[in-house]
Design a protein around this motif. Structure first.
Motif, PDB file in Angstrom:
ATOM      1  N   ASP A  63      18.158  -1.237  43.966  1.00  0.00           N
ATOM      2  CA  ASP A  63      18.395  -2.386  44.830  1.00  0.00           C
ATOM      3  C   ASP A  63      19.203  -1.847  46.012  1.00  0.00           C
ATOM      4  O   ASP A  63      20.387  -1.527  45.878  1.00  0.00           O
ATOM      5  N   ALA A  64      18.557  -1.729  47.176  1.00  0.00           N
ATOM      6  CA  ALA A  64      19.180  -1.048  48.314  1.00  0.00           C
ATOM      7  C   ALA A  64      20.496  -1.694  48.719  1.00  0.00           C
ATOM      8  O   ALA A  64      21.485  -1.006  49.014  1.00  0.00           O
ATOM      9  N   ALA A  65      20.543  -3.009  48.717  1.00  0.00           N
ATOM     10  CA  ALA A  65      21.764  -3.709  49.131  1.00  0.00           C
ATOM     11  C   ALA A  65      22.894  -3.448  48.148  1.00  0.00           C
ATOM     12  O   ALA A  65      24.047  -3.198  48.558  1.00  0.00           O
ATOM     13  N   TRP A  66      22.587  -3.508  46.860  1.00  0.00           N
ATOM     14  CA  TRP A  66      23.604  -3.251  45.842  1.00  0.00           C
ATOM     15  C   TRP A  66      24.062  -1.793  45.898  1.00  0.00           C
ATOM     16  O   TRP A  66      25.261  -1.502  45.805  1.00  0.00           O
ATOM     17  N   LEU A  67      23.129  -0.870  46.070  1.00  0.00           N
ATOM     18  CA  LEU A  67      23.485   0.552  46.140  1.00  0.00           C
ATOM     19  C   LEU A  67      24.404   0.821  47.322  1.00  0.00           C
ATOM     20  O   LEU A  67      25.420   1.516  47.191  1.00  0.00           O
ATOM     21  N   ASP A  68      24.062   0.261  48.478  1.00  0.00           N
ATOM     22  CA  ASP A  68      24.908   0.450  49.668  1.00  0.00           C
ATOM     23  C   ASP A  68      26.305  -0.120  49.440  1.00  0.00           C
ATOM     24  O   ASP A  68      27.313   0.499  49.799  1.00  0.00           O
ATOM     25  N   LYS A  69      26.357  -1.301  48.861  1.00  0.00           N
ATOM     26  CA  LYS A  69      27.653  -1.946  48.604  1.00  0.00           C
ATOM     27  C   LYS A  69      28.475  -1.124  47.616  1.00  0.00           C
ATOM     28  O   LYS A  69      29.697  -0.942  47.794  1.00  0.00           O
ATOM     29  N   LEU A  70      27.790  -0.594  46.611  1.00  0.00           N
ATOM     30  CA  LEU A  70      28.468   0.151  45.560  1.00  0.00           C
ATOM     31  C   LEU A  70      29.044   1.467  46.084  1.00  0.00           C
ATOM     32  O   LEU A  70      30.224   1.774  45.851  1.00  0.00           O
ATOM     33  N   VAL A  71      28.226   2.243  46.804  1.00  0.00           N
ATOM     34  CA  VAL A  71      28.726   3.535  47.285  1.00  0.00           C
ATOM     35  C   VAL A  71      29.817   3.338  48.340  1.00  0.00           C
ATOM     36  O   VAL A  71      30.747   4.146  48.444  1.00  0.00           O
ATOM     37  N   ALA A  72      29.711   2.257  49.110  1.00  0.00           N
ATOM     38  CA  ALA A  72      30.782   1.963  50.062  1.00  0.00           C
ATOM     39  C   ALA A  72      32.058   1.594  49.326  1.00  0.00           C
ATOM     40  O   ALA A  72      33.164   2.037  49.701  1.00  0.00           O
ATOM     41  N   ARG A  73      31.929   0.831  48.244  1.00  0.00           N
ATOM     42  CA  ARG A  73      33.118   0.389  47.507  1.00  0.00           C
ATOM     43  C   ARG A  73      33.827   1.551  46.829  1.00  0.00           C
ATOM     44  O   ARG A  73      35.065   1.541  46.724  1.00  0.00           O
ATOM     45  N   VAL A  74      33.086   2.555  46.383  1.00  0.00           N
ATOM     46  CA  VAL A  74      33.732   3.712  45.751  1.00  0.00           C
ATOM     47  C   VAL A  74      34.092   4.792  46.774  1.00  0.00           C
ATOM     48  O   VAL A  74      34.607   5.849  46.418  1.00  0.00           O
ATOM     49  N   GLY A  75      33.810   4.513  48.063  1.00  0.00           N
ATOM     50  CA  GLY A  75      34.248   5.396  49.130  1.00  0.00           C
ATOM     51  C   GLY A  75      33.448   6.671  49.281  1.00  0.00           C
ATOM     52  O   GLY A  75      33.987   7.706  49.689  1.00  0.00           O
ATOM     53  N   LEU A  76      32.135   6.600  49.010  1.00  0.00           N
ATOM     54  CA  LEU A  76      31.326   7.819  49.029  1.00  0.00           C
ATOM     55  C   LEU A  76      30.119   7.732  49.962  1.00  0.00           C
ATOM     56  O   LEU A  76      29.201   8.551  49.862  1.00  0.00           O
ATOM     57  N   SER A  77      30.107   6.775  50.866  1.00  0.00           N
ATOM     58  CA  SER A  77      28.949   6.594  51.745  1.00  0.00           C
ATOM     59  C   SER A  77      28.635   7.836  52.568  1.00  0.00           C
ATOM     60  O   SER A  77      27.470   8.105  52.882  1.00  0.00           O
ATOM     61  N   ASP A  78      29.658   8.608  52.910  1.00  0.00           N
ATOM     62  CA  ASP A  78      29.447   9.798  53.738  1.00  0.00           C
ATOM     63  C   ASP A  78      29.333  11.079  52.921  1.00  0.00           C
ATOM     64  O   ASP A  78      29.390  12.187  53.467  1.00  0.00           O
ATOM     65  N   ARG A  79      29.150  10.951  51.606  1.00  0.00           N
ATOM     66  CA  ARG A  79      29.066  12.125  50.734  1.00  0.00           C
ATOM     67  C   ARG A  79      27.772  12.171  49.920  1.00  0.00           C
ATOM     68  O   ARG A  79      27.629  13.017  49.041  1.00  0.00           O
TER      69      ARG A  79
END
Length: 237
Positions: free
Chosen positions: A114-130
């Motif tokens: 689920d693209a929206a959930w995945l984006d929200k999740l990785v942003a919440r754990v602080g890993l969007s740029d990794r």
């Protein structure tokens, strides 16, 4: 409703009685810590509650499913789809990118993220740029945050965390514990954490203390000082 419910659960390994008539309910959206001295049964409790081991007696219900009534295939599907796991050693696949590690449970199930959930999740754990990095390129704290995201990507009914801060320095441990508590508070994610650390357990809504295969104490809104004192008492027995 309870995310996890154990009723009169016992577990023996030959002559060793690891769990003795344990009953425990974990309401949805709560954070429970399980503590106790070495050999108290806390890891066995988690393994039985998560369907990783089969009780000798009693019942275990996860997300409304009686694990004891499931065949092995159904039990495997339950663990894959409705239960998340976070371990001390992270258990990330070294050859995969962080993104592929996080989405691995979905790919094993043949499901698209689920693209929206995945984006929200990785942003919440602080890993969007990794996300394109491999595990070896990350700190221990970042790897554990990736493991938490992997545990949550399927939107499980419960996440079981086994000593999730055991391999981390104090700062990283503090960040990971704060993240787990925030995920419970923000997403109503149920978390059951086994830990030996009173400071870690103090982040939970409730802590149960085990000894000799039994739950000997239940502490709502535990403090590190109260938990440490209780463990000292048990160690002196």
């Amino acid at each position: 409703m309870n995310a996890v419910e154990l009723t009169h659960v016992s577990k023996s390994y030959g002559e060793i009685r690891a769990l003795r008539d344990v009953s425990l309910s974990v309401p949805e959206g709560t954070f429970l810590a399980v503590m106790g001295p070495s050999g108290s049964g806390k890891s066995t409790l988690m393994h039985c509650a998560a369907g990783l081991d089969t009780p000798t007696g009693g019942t275990v219900v996860v997300d409304g499913a009686d694990i004891g009534r499931l065949d092995e295939n159904s039990r495997t599907e339950l663990r894959r789809d409705r239960i998340g796991f976070v371990f001390q050693a992270y258990n990330l696949v070294p050859s995969l990118s962080l993104l592929d590690n996080i989405t691995l449970p979905l790919r094993l199930a043949g499901r698209a993220p689920d693209a929206a959930w995945l984006d929200k999740l990785v942003a919440r754990v602080g890993l969007s740029d990794r996300l394109e990095h491999r595990p070896a390129e990350l700190s221990g704290g970042q790897q554990q945050r990736a493991a938490i995201a992997r545990a949550l990507v399927t939107r499980p009914a419960v996440v079981f965390a086994d000593e999730p801060t055991g391999a981390l320095d104090l700062r990283s441990a503090h960040e990971v514990l704060g993240l787990l508590r925030d995920l419970v508070d923000e997403f109503r994610q149920t978390v059951v954490m086994v830990t030996h650390d009173p400071a870690a357990a103090a982040r939970a809504h409730q802590a149960v203390v085990m000894a000799d295969g039994r739950i000997v104490d239940v502490l709502p809104r535990p403090t590190a000082a109260d938990l440490a004192a209780r463990l000292v008492t048990l160690g002196a027995r």
